[in-house]
Design a protein around this motif. Sequence first.
Motif, PDB file in Angstrom:
ATOM      1  N   CYS A 233       0.870  -1.216  -0.154  1.00 22.18           N
ATOM      2  CA  CYS A 233       0.132  -0.063   0.118  1.00 22.18           C
ATOM      3  C   CYS A 233       1.003   0.954   0.047  1.00 22.18           C
ATOM      4  O   CYS A 233       1.699   1.259   0.975  1.00 22.18           O
ATOM      5  CB  CYS A 233      -1.018  -0.112   1.177  1.00 22.18           C
ATOM      6  SG  CYS A 233      -1.981   1.659   1.252  1.00 22.18           S
ATOM      7  N   THR A 234       0.652   1.928  -1.139  1.00 23.80           N
ATOM      8  CA  THR A 234       1.263   3.396  -0.890  1.00 23.80           C
ATOM      9  C   THR A 234       0.392   4.513  -1.000  1.00 23.80           C
ATOM     10  O   THR A 234       0.800   5.626  -1.315  1.00 23.80           O
ATOM     11  CB  THR A 234       2.453   3.518  -2.171  1.00 23.80           C
ATOM     12  OG1 THR A 234       1.517   3.295  -3.543  1.00 23.80           O
ATOM     13  CG2 THR A 234       3.340   2.649  -1.937  1.00 23.80           C
ATOM     14  N   VAL A 249     -14.627  10.784   1.295  1.00 27.06           N
ATOM     15  CA  VAL A 249     -13.271  10.231   0.898  1.00 27.06           C
ATOM     16  C   VAL A 249     -12.083  10.634   0.905  1.00 27.06           C
ATOM     17  O   VAL A 249     -12.299  11.974   0.529  1.00 27.06           O
ATOM     18  CB  VAL A 249     -13.563   9.775  -0.678  1.00 27.06           C
ATOM     19  CG1 VAL A 249     -12.233   8.961  -1.182  1.00 27.06           C
ATOM     20  CG2 VAL A 249     -14.724   8.547  -0.942  1.00 27.06           C
ATOM     21  N   SER A 250     -11.167  10.478   1.580  1.00 21.76           N
ATOM     22  CA  SER A 250      -9.819  10.883   1.541  1.00 21.76           C
ATOM     23  C   SER A 250      -8.725  10.122   1.019  1.00 21.76           C
ATOM     24  O   SER A 250      -8.814   8.820   1.094  1.00 21.76           O
ATOM     25  CB  SER A 250      -9.552  11.529   3.135  1.00 21.76           C
ATOM     26  OG  SER A 250      -9.096  10.358   3.888  1.00 21.76           O
ATOM     27  N   VAL A 251      -7.733  10.641   0.272  1.00 23.46           N
ATOM     28  CA  VAL A 251      -6.634   9.879  -0.152  1.00 23.46           C
ATOM     29  C   VAL A 251      -5.227  10.456   0.338  1.00 23.46           C
ATOM     30  O   VAL A 251      -5.068  11.581   0.695  1.00 23.46           O
ATOM     31  CB  VAL A 251      -6.548  10.128  -1.554  1.00 23.46           C
ATOM     32  CG1 VAL A 251      -5.350   9.204  -2.043  1.00 23.46           C
ATOM     33  CG2 VAL A 251      -7.828   9.545  -2.179  1.00 23.46           C
ATOM     34  N   THR A 252      -4.388   9.212   1.186  1.00 20.04           N
ATOM     35  CA  THR A 252      -3.291   9.667   1.708  1.00 20.04           C
ATOM     36  C   THR A 252      -2.103   8.784   1.108  1.00 20.04           C
ATOM     37  O   THR A 252      -2.403   7.485   0.787  1.00 20.04           O
ATOM     38  CB  THR A 252      -3.351   9.332   3.068  1.00 20.04           C
ATOM     39  OG1 THR A 252      -4.159   9.917   3.881  1.00 20.04           O
ATOM     40  CG2 THR A 252      -1.999   9.692   3.890  1.00 20.04           C
ATOM     41  N   THR A 253      -0.917   9.370   0.655  1.00 23.47           N
ATOM     42  CA  THR A 253      -0.234   8.623  -0.167  1.00 23.47           C
ATOM     43  C   THR A 253       1.417   8.637   0.636  1.00 23.47           C
ATOM     44  O   THR A 253       1.554   9.628   1.325  1.00 23.47           O
ATOM     45  CB  THR A 253       0.290   9.352  -1.526  1.00 23.47           C
ATOM     46  OG1 THR A 253       0.660  10.833  -1.337  1.00 23.47           O
ATOM     47  CG2 THR A 253      -1.103   9.253  -2.377  1.00 23.47           C
ATOM     48  N   PRO A 260       9.974   2.368  -6.776  1.00 18.44           N
ATOM     49  CA  PRO A 260       9.548   3.191  -7.947  1.00 18.44           C
ATOM     50  C   PRO A 260       8.736   2.839  -8.801  1.00 18.44           C
ATOM     51  O   PRO A 260       8.578   1.420  -9.115  1.00 18.44           O
ATOM     52  CB  PRO A 260      10.620   3.855  -8.559  1.00 18.44           C
ATOM     53  CG  PRO A 260      11.683   2.872  -8.510  1.00 18.44           C
ATOM     54  CD  PRO A 260      11.451   2.333  -7.285  1.00 18.44           C
ATOM     55  N   GLY A 261       7.498   3.372  -9.244  1.00 20.75           N
ATOM     56  CA  GLY A 261       6.618   2.728  -9.909  1.00 20.75           C
ATOM     57  C   GLY A 261       5.237   3.049  -9.614  1.00 20.75           C
ATOM     58  O   GLY A 261       4.929   4.234  -9.024  1.00 20.75           O
ATOM     59  N   PRO A 262       4.126   2.553 -10.170  1.00 20.58           N
ATOM     60  CA  PRO A 262       2.967   2.781 -10.027  1.00 20.58           C
ATOM     61  C   PRO A 262       2.276   2.816  -8.569  1.00 20.58           C
ATOM     62  O   PRO A 262       2.759   2.066  -7.770  1.00 20.58           O
ATOM     63  CB  PRO A 262       1.879   1.772 -10.963  1.00 20.58           C
ATOM     64  CG  PRO A 262       2.837   1.243 -11.953  1.00 20.58           C
ATOM     65  CD  PRO A 262       4.217   1.407 -11.011  1.00 20.58           C
ATOM     66  N   TRP A 263       1.293   3.747  -8.387  1.00 24.65           N
ATOM     67  CA  TRP A 263       0.896   3.730  -6.995  1.00 24.65           C
ATOM     68  C   TRP A 263       0.082   2.297  -6.575  1.00 24.65           C
ATOM     69  O   TRP A 263      -0.643   1.748  -7.511  1.00 24.65           O
ATOM     70  CB  TRP A 263      -0.230   4.885  -6.691  1.00 24.65           C
ATOM     71  CG  TRP A 263       0.447   6.176  -6.641  1.00 24.65           C
ATOM     72  CD1 TRP A 263       0.438   7.261  -7.744  1.00 24.65           C
ATOM     73  CD2 TRP A 263       1.264   6.620  -5.711  1.00 24.65           C
ATOM     74  NE1 TRP A 263       1.145   8.439  -7.549  1.00 24.65           N
ATOM     75  CE2 TRP A 263       1.629   8.192  -6.124  1.00 24.65           C
ATOM     76  CE3 TRP A 263       1.774   6.424  -4.529  1.00 24.65           C
ATOM     77  CZ2 TRP A 263       2.444   8.959  -5.567  1.00 24.65           C
ATOM     78  CZ3 TRP A 263       2.599   7.267  -3.890  1.00 24.65           C
ATOM     79  CH2 TRP A 263       2.836   8.582  -4.268  1.00 24.65           C
ATOM     80  N   ILE A 264      -0.015   1.900  -5.332  1.00 27.69           N
ATOM     81  CA  ILE A 264      -0.563   0.689  -5.183  1.00 27.69           C
ATOM     82  C   ILE A 264      -1.464   1.357  -4.095  1.00 27.69           C
ATOM     83  O   ILE A 264      -1.470   1.609  -3.009  1.00 27.69           O
ATOM     84  CB  ILE A 264       0.365  -0.202  -4.274  1.00 27.69           C
ATOM     85  CG1 ILE A 264       1.604  -0.621  -4.967  1.00 27.69           C
ATOM     86  CG2 ILE A 264      -0.274  -1.556  -3.859  1.00 27.69           C
ATOM     87  CD1 ILE A 264       2.640  -1.460  -4.497  1.00 27.69           C
ATOM     88  N   LEU A 292      -1.129   2.654   5.655  1.00 31.77           N
ATOM     89  CA  LEU A 292       0.325   2.953   4.977  1.00 31.77           C
ATOM     90  C   LEU A 292       1.479   2.238   5.816  1.00 31.77           C
ATOM     91  O   LEU A 292       2.559   1.542   5.137  1.00 31.77           O
ATOM     92  CB  LEU A 292       0.466   4.606   4.975  1.00 31.77           C
ATOM     93  CG  LEU A 292      -0.314   5.165   3.605  1.00 31.77           C
ATOM     94  CD1 LEU A 292      -0.210   6.645   3.903  1.00 31.77           C
ATOM     95  CD2 LEU A 292       0.072   4.549   2.337  1.00 31.77           C
ATOM     96  N   THR A 293       1.626   2.489   7.061  1.00 30.66           N
ATOM     97  CA  THR A 293       2.644   1.707   7.709  1.00 30.66           C
ATOM     98  C   THR A 293       2.499   0.226   7.631  1.00 30.66           C
ATOM     99  O   THR A 293       3.594  -0.348   7.589  1.00 30.66           O
ATOM    100  CB  THR A 293       2.214   2.247   9.262  1.00 30.66           C
ATOM    101  OG1 THR A 293       2.225   3.647   9.501  1.00 30.66           O
ATOM    102  CG2 THR A 293       3.201   1.721  10.081  1.00 30.66           C
ATOM    103  N   SER A 294       1.553  -0.129   7.522  1.00 28.67           N
ATOM    104  CA  SER A 294       1.173  -1.974   7.516  1.00 28.67           C
ATOM    105  C   SER A 294       1.660  -2.395   6.341  1.00 28.67           C
ATOM    106  O   SER A 294       2.133  -3.191   5.874  1.00 28.67           O
ATOM    107  CB  SER A 294      -0.201  -2.088   7.894  1.00 28.67           C
ATOM    108  OG  SER A 294      -0.553  -2.127   9.348  1.00 28.67           O
ATOM    109  N   GLY A 295       1.375  -1.536   5.251  1.00 32.97           N
ATOM    110  CA  GLY A 295       1.454  -1.893   3.874  1.00 32.97           C
ATOM    111  C   GLY A 295       2.784  -1.346   3.347  1.00 32.97           C
ATOM    112  O   GLY A 295       3.072  -1.354   2.113  1.00 32.97           O
TER     113      GLY A 295
END
Length: 390
Positions: A233-234, A249-253, A260-264, A292-295
């Motif tokens: 998870c990124t 809905v909220s999005v955190t990256t 590097p590469g596509p977002w997960i 995000l921490t777990s992923g």
Amino acid sequence: MAPITVQVRDENLDIIGVVSDFTSLTITPRFNAVGAYVLNIAADSPKAHLLLPGNGLVIRRGADVLMSGPIREPNWTRSENDGGGGTLTVNGVDDMTLLAGATCWPNPTAAPGSQTSSVYKISGVVAETAMRALVNLNIGPGAQAARKVANLTLAADGAHGMSITKQVNQFDNLLTVLQDIAKTAGLGFRIIQVGGNLQFQVYEPADLSASAKFSFGLGNLTDASYSVTAPTCTKAIVVAGGSSSPRVVSVTTRADPAFPGPWIELFVDKTDVDTASTDLAAQMAQAGDEALTSGAAQGNLTMNPIDTPLLQFGRDYTVGDKVSCQVRDDFITDLVREVNITFDAQGGYVAKAVIGSSDSTDNHDVVARQFQYIAKIFNRLRRLETRKPA
């Protein structure tokens, strides 16, 4: 090295004997997870009658308690080539098992028939304070009489960790909830016998990466292996409301420069949270950060360290501490997740440490893994149960 002492306690935590004639002892302390021990002794030992379920062990190195916990499975074996009465193998777990066997009630102070709330809310409380409250109200001194664990106390609140806002679903597993909070806040916790009581403790792991170093060149390492797993998870997509309140809905990256590469993307279900809640933003931010921490990408280093006069387990580092180990041309720095230590009758021992892990629970511990799996299923079911019809 300080000597190992194996004490036997009864159900009231009183010391009733010392086992000095064991043939081998293996202990596996684990960071923020249930540890275990295995003791082998001659079945006709004069202390064998003490090693029964209901009793427990307190394992010390010098004055320090390495592990304490109940006896679970005494097993007897004998072959035709064995002398004496055979061998008694005693399996047990550490006192963290109390957390693994408990749930978080939505209203811990209310009677079972009055559990009308669907969640337990933590609003803007320091992580350690929140963790202590969960233990205290569910199984500690502040719990209802029917749920209270005798002789369980709480160490003083050191106010460690960040402020958190979190919603705990009804009857979530207590150990899993504490692991989630501790992992996000960078804290450690344990239950260990102190005097005639058990004590729940929260602490900040020590950063010993500059002083606790392992390498073949330093002569304190026999072998090591290192592996890396990619992130799962990124980008956390947190969704709240949607049934009795409007959907938000909220999005955190969180980018990972090593991958590097596509977002997960990962969907984080908080649809049980009413979007009219005053702490909605904080709850959604907390949920996104936990996902995000777990992923995040994980490194897993297994090594066989050797005690030297300058660096010894139990004296200079322990589980939860951050140490360094040389992997190829670089030093890898991470937390000591577990250490498997085997002592023999002559006082020698071998330690095998695991640095880093795929999550805060121990992947080799069947009980912890089952609790985590069941908790995930129950969480999904409870979210469906607690949604109100539109």
